[in-house]
Design a protein around this motif. Structure first.
Motif, PDB file in Angstrom:
ATOM      1  N   ARG A   5       1.664 -12.459  -8.850  1.00  0.00           N
ATOM      2  CA  ARG A   5       1.387 -11.832  -8.119  1.00  0.00           C
ATOM      3  C   ARG A   5       0.672 -13.359  -6.798  1.00  0.00           C
ATOM      4  NH1 ARG A   5      -3.503  -7.842  -9.222  1.00  0.00           N
ATOM      5  NH2 ARG A   5      -3.646  -6.738  -7.335  1.00  0.00           N
ATOM      6  N   LYS A   6       0.031 -13.572  -7.388  1.00  0.00           N
ATOM      7  CA  LYS A   6      -0.887 -15.057  -6.025  1.00  0.00           C
ATOM      8  C   LYS A   6       0.149 -15.188  -4.590  1.00  0.00           C
ATOM      9  CE  LYS A   6      -4.022 -19.032  -4.673  1.00  0.00           C
ATOM     10  NZ  LYS A   6      -4.551 -19.210  -5.725  1.00  0.00           N
ATOM     11  N   GLU A   9       2.262 -12.582  -2.983  1.00  0.00           N
ATOM     12  CA  GLU A   9       1.328 -11.758  -2.235  1.00  0.00           C
ATOM     13  C   GLU A   9       0.813 -12.181  -0.704  1.00  0.00           C
ATOM     14  OE1 GLU A   9      -2.193 -10.706  -4.223  1.00  0.00           O
ATOM     15  OE2 GLU A   9      -2.037  -8.217  -4.530  1.00  0.00           O
ATOM     16  N   THR A  56       2.793  -4.200  -1.607  1.00  0.00           N
ATOM     17  CA  THR A  56       1.418  -3.952  -2.015  1.00  0.00           C
ATOM     18  C   THR A  56       1.215  -3.506  -3.342  1.00  0.00           C
ATOM     19  OG1 THR A  56       0.192  -2.993  -0.295  1.00  0.00           O
ATOM     20  CG2 THR A  56      -0.938  -3.514  -2.083  1.00  0.00           C
ATOM     21  N   TYR A  57      -0.062  -4.563  -4.345  1.00  0.00           N
ATOM     22  CA  TYR A  57       0.775  -4.197  -5.319  1.00  0.00           C
ATOM     23  C   TYR A  57      -0.901  -3.707  -6.205  1.00  0.00           C
ATOM     24  CZ  TYR A  57       3.970  -8.299  -7.282  1.00  0.00           C
ATOM     25  OH  TYR A  57       5.108  -8.621  -7.369  1.00  0.00           O
ATOM     26  N   PHE A  73       3.548  -1.439  -7.918  1.00  0.00           N
ATOM     27  CA  PHE A  73       3.285  -2.207  -6.236  1.00  0.00           C
ATOM     28  C   PHE A  73       3.813  -0.643  -5.657  1.00  0.00           C
ATOM     29  CE2 PHE A  73       7.757  -3.442  -7.899  1.00  0.00           C
ATOM     30  CZ  PHE A  73       8.377  -2.676  -6.962  1.00  0.00           C
TER      31      PHE A  73
END
Length: 130
Positions: A5-6, A9, A56-57, A73
Motif C-alpha cells: 500500500r505504501k 500510494e 485512493t485506498y 480502493f
C-alpha cells in the motif's frame, strides 16, 4: 501500513515490483485468464497506474497470520467512478504470489477494460524488457 500500500500510494512502481514473487499470478477484473510472472504483472500494474485517476485506498484488511490482505480502493477511469479491491496473498518469503483485483460497477469495469486495452501494446513491451 503494508509495504505494498505504501509503495502504491507513493507512486513507487519499482518498489511495487520488488514486492512481487517471480511466479506471481495476477487475476485481472477484465481479462478471462490470469497472467503469470513478475514482469507482466509489474507492467500491468504500471499500466493501471497510468489509467487510474484519483486512486485512493480507503480500507486495508489483513488476516491474523499476515499472509492475506485486502485493499479496498476508489478511482476514476475515463470519467467513470469505480470501487475495487486488491486481494493479495504472500508467500513464505513475504512476496506477493497471488494478486486478484475486482472492480464495480460494470460500466466502470468496461471503461477500465477499454483503457487497459489501449495500454496493452506498451504493457507487453515493458514486460519483455524485464
Amino acid at each position: 501500513m503494508h509495504p505494498f500500500r505504501k509503495a502504491v500510494e507513493s507512486g513507487d512502481m519499482d518498489a511495487v515490483a520488488a514486492l512481487l514473487a517471480d511466479d506471481v499470478v495476477f487475476t485481472s477484473p477484465v481479462a478471462f485468464k490470469p497472467y503469470t510472472g513478475k514482469a507482466i504483472t509489474a507492467a500491468i500494474l504500471r499500466g493501471v497506474s497510468r489509467v487510474f485517476e484519483d486512486f485512493t485506498y480507503i480500507r486495508e484488511i489483513a488476516n491474523p497470520d499476515g499472509r492475506d490482505h485486502a485493499f479496498v480502493f476508489t478511482a476514476t477511469v475515463a470519467g467513470k467512478e469505480l470501487q475495487g479491491c486488491d486481494f493479495l496473498h504472500l508467500d513464505e518469503h513475504g512476496r506477493i504470489d497471488d494478486f486478484t483485483v475486482m472492480v464495480r460497477p460494470l460500466s466502470a469495469a468496461q471503461a477500465l477494460a477499454e483503457a487497459m486495452g489501449a495500454q496493452f501494446e506498451r504493457i507487453a513491451g515493458e514486460a519483455a524488457e524485464q
